[in-house]
Design a protein around this motif. Structure first.
Motif, mmCIF file in Angstrom:
data_model
loop_
_atom_site.group_PDB
_atom_site.id
_atom_site.type_symbol
_atom_site.label_atom_id
_atom_site.label_comp_id
_atom_site.label_asym_id
_atom_site.label_seq_id
_atom_site.Cartn_x
_atom_site.Cartn_y
_atom_site.Cartn_z
ATOM 1 N N ARG A 26 32.743 52.046 42.780
ATOM 2 C CA ARG A 26 33.835 51.638 41.888
ATOM 3 C C ARG A 26 34.682 50.540 42.536
ATOM 4 O O ARG A 26 35.020 49.545 41.907
ATOM 5 N N HIS A 57 35.206 46.580 41.450
ATOM 6 C CA HIS A 57 36.560 46.036 41.303
ATOM 7 C C HIS A 57 36.720 44.756 42.120
ATOM 8 O O HIS A 57 37.251 43.758 41.635
ATOM 9 N N THR A 83 33.692 50.219 32.361
ATOM 10 C CA THR A 83 34.541 50.757 33.423
ATOM 11 C C THR A 83 34.274 52.232 33.697
ATOM 12 O O THR A 83 34.433 52.689 34.819
ATOM 13 N N SER A 126 26.752 47.452 35.325
ATOM 14 C CA SER A 126 27.246 48.813 35.511
ATOM 15 C C SER A 126 26.117 49.820 35.425
ATOM 16 O O SER A 126 25.151 49.624 34.674
#
Length: 169
Positions: A110, A114, A131, A154
């Motif tokens: 994560r 970011h 997200t 992702s």
């Protein structure tokens, strides 16, 4: 979305090991469905609509809530991109690229996603991000004619995706 039987868990292994081609040449596939918060939002919206329609009558409220729930689930499903390694390509939503044009694959947690989307971001890069997935992969593009330097994709199973890419590329 994978079925519960094909999802790896603490006591389960995938039906098809990563890197082993499945029918149709699919090595990895994952639908990036919303997380718990997204599904909670769909349910809450349906309940709020039902309460709002309760001034008409209870049957209308119940029908309205059920219809809103079904439509919400269908929209969440249809708008969730599929990430896959199949038929010699990396597929991320509607985009796809041949595996032979991929370079180094980096697994991102994560925080890594970011950072990659922050100060390290190259505006020419391609991103298929959700997200709620938590992690992902960064894949370098080695095609000299492609101005895209890398893809960030992702995945809730980023290590499996990276393994599928490195074993097939």
């Amino acid at each position: 979305m994978t079925s519960a039987a094909s999802r790896p868990g603490p006591d389960r292994r995938p039906e098809h090991p990563v890197g082993a081609p499945r029918a149709g040449g699919t090595v990895f596939t994952e639908r990036l469905l919303p997380g718990v918060g997204g599904w909670f939002g769909v349910v809450i919206f349906a309940l709020v609509l039902g309460v709002a329609l309760s001034v008409v009558n209870l049957l209308t409220a119940a029908v309205g809530a059920v219809v809103a729930l079904v439509v919400g689930v269908a929209l969440a499903w249809w708008t969730s991109p599929v990430v896959a390694v199949r038929d010699g390509e990396l597929v991320a939503g509607s985009a796809h690229i041949p595996l032979e044009l991929l370079g180094e694959v980096t697994v991102l947690d994560r925080d890594g996603v970011h950072q990659a989307m922050g100060t390290q971001w190259d505006p020419r890069a391609f991103a298929c991000l959700r997200t709620w997935a938590g992690g992902g992969v960064r894949v370098e593009i080695v095609d000299p004619s492609d101005p895209t330097p890398y893809w960030i994709v992702s995945s809730r199973r980023a290590h499996d995706l990276a393994a599928a890419l490195t074993h097939q590329g």
